[in-house]
Design a protein around this motif. Structure first.
Motif, short mmCIF file in Angstrom:
data_model
loop_
_atom_site.label_atom_id
_atom_site.label_comp_id
_atom_site.label_asym_id
_atom_site.label_seq_id
_atom_site.Cartn_x
_atom_site.Cartn_y
_atom_site.Cartn_z
N GLU A 78 97.85 31.90 36.79
CA GLU A 78 97.06 32.82 35.96
C GLU A 78 97.66 34.22 35.94
N TRP A 79 98.31 34.59 37.04
CA TRP A 79 98.86 35.94 37.17
C TRP A 79 100.02 35.88 38.16
N ALA A 80 101.04 36.69 37.91
CA ALA A 80 102.18 36.78 38.83
C ALA A 80 102.55 38.25 38.99
N SER A 81 102.82 38.66 40.22
CA SER A 81 103.17 40.05 40.50
C SER A 81 104.52 40.40 39.90
N PRO A 82 104.73 41.65 39.58
CA PRO A 82 106.05 42.05 39.09
C PRO A 82 107.11 42.03 40.19
N GLU A 83 106.67 42.17 41.46
CA GLU A 83 107.63 42.15 42.57
C GLU A 83 108.18 40.74 42.75
N MET A 84 109.46 40.68 43.02
CA MET A 84 110.14 39.40 43.19
C MET A 84 110.66 39.27 44.63
N ILE A 85 110.80 38.03 45.09
CA ILE A 85 111.39 37.75 46.40
C ILE A 85 112.38 36.60 46.26
N LEU A 86 113.33 36.55 47.18
CA LEU A 86 114.26 35.42 47.27
C LEU A 86 113.78 34.50 48.37
N HIS A 87 113.77 33.22 48.10
CA HIS A 87 113.37 32.26 49.12
C HIS A 87 114.23 31.01 48.99
N ARG A 88 114.61 30.44 50.13
CA ARG A 88 115.44 29.23 50.15
C ARG A 88 114.54 28.04 49.81
#
Length: 165
Positions: A78-88
């Motif tokens: 429904e919603w996603a933050s503008p901040e991004m992360i890298l994950h394996r």
């Protein structure tokens, strides 16, 4: 509960969007239980019904002992933050290989529980990554499609080499 055979990459069924669940019955509860057993045997922390060849929108996650397994029926972001992360990330359908994928740091999803009741959940970190990864799979997007072409080709070659033994 039964451990079901996993669909392996590059099976075409992993690229097909899953259908919404419409029947909230004993068969759905049995499928969710089979997904949990299959995921634990793989081993993995998340699985969708398409991973076992069932084209329905069901996700099972088991990220830690405290929360235990959780089942999400017909989940949507429904919603996603503008901040991004890298994950394996990796997949039970492509064991032995993984790579870093960029995802939203936080998401809000809506879903139904096994009784058909509507729910929402806000999550961050690993749980948010898992929601995005598994909902992508339900939409017919296998996780390696989030990689650059070069990274994807290298990963596929490595997987093919491992699969030949």
């Amino acid at each position: 509960m039964t451990i079901r055979p996993l669909v392996r990459y590059p099976d075409r069924r992993l690229a097909m969007p899953a259908r919404p669940v419409t029947a909230f019955d004993d068969a759905l509860c049995e499928l969710a239980a089979d997904l949990l057993e299959t995921m634990r045997a793989a081993p993995g922390i998340g699985i969708t019904a398409p991973h076992i060849g069932v084209p329905l929108r069901i996700v099972v996650l088991e990220l830690d002992d405290r929360d235990g397994p959780q089942t999400y029926v017909n989940p949507e972001i429904e919603w996603a933050s503008p901040e991004m992360i890298l994950h394996r990330e990796g997949s039970v359908s492509m064991p032995g290989v993984n790579d870093e994928v960029q995802r939203h740091a936080r998401v809000r999803i809506s879903y139904q529980d096994l009784d058909g009741n509507m729910q929402t959940e806000d999550s961050g970190g690993l749980r948010a990554v898992c929601h995005q990864h598994e909902i992508d799979q339900l939409n017919g997007m296998f996780w390696i499609q989030r990689l650059s072409r070069l990274k994807r080709e290298r990963l596929v070659k490595r997987f093919e080499k491992m699969s030949r033994g």
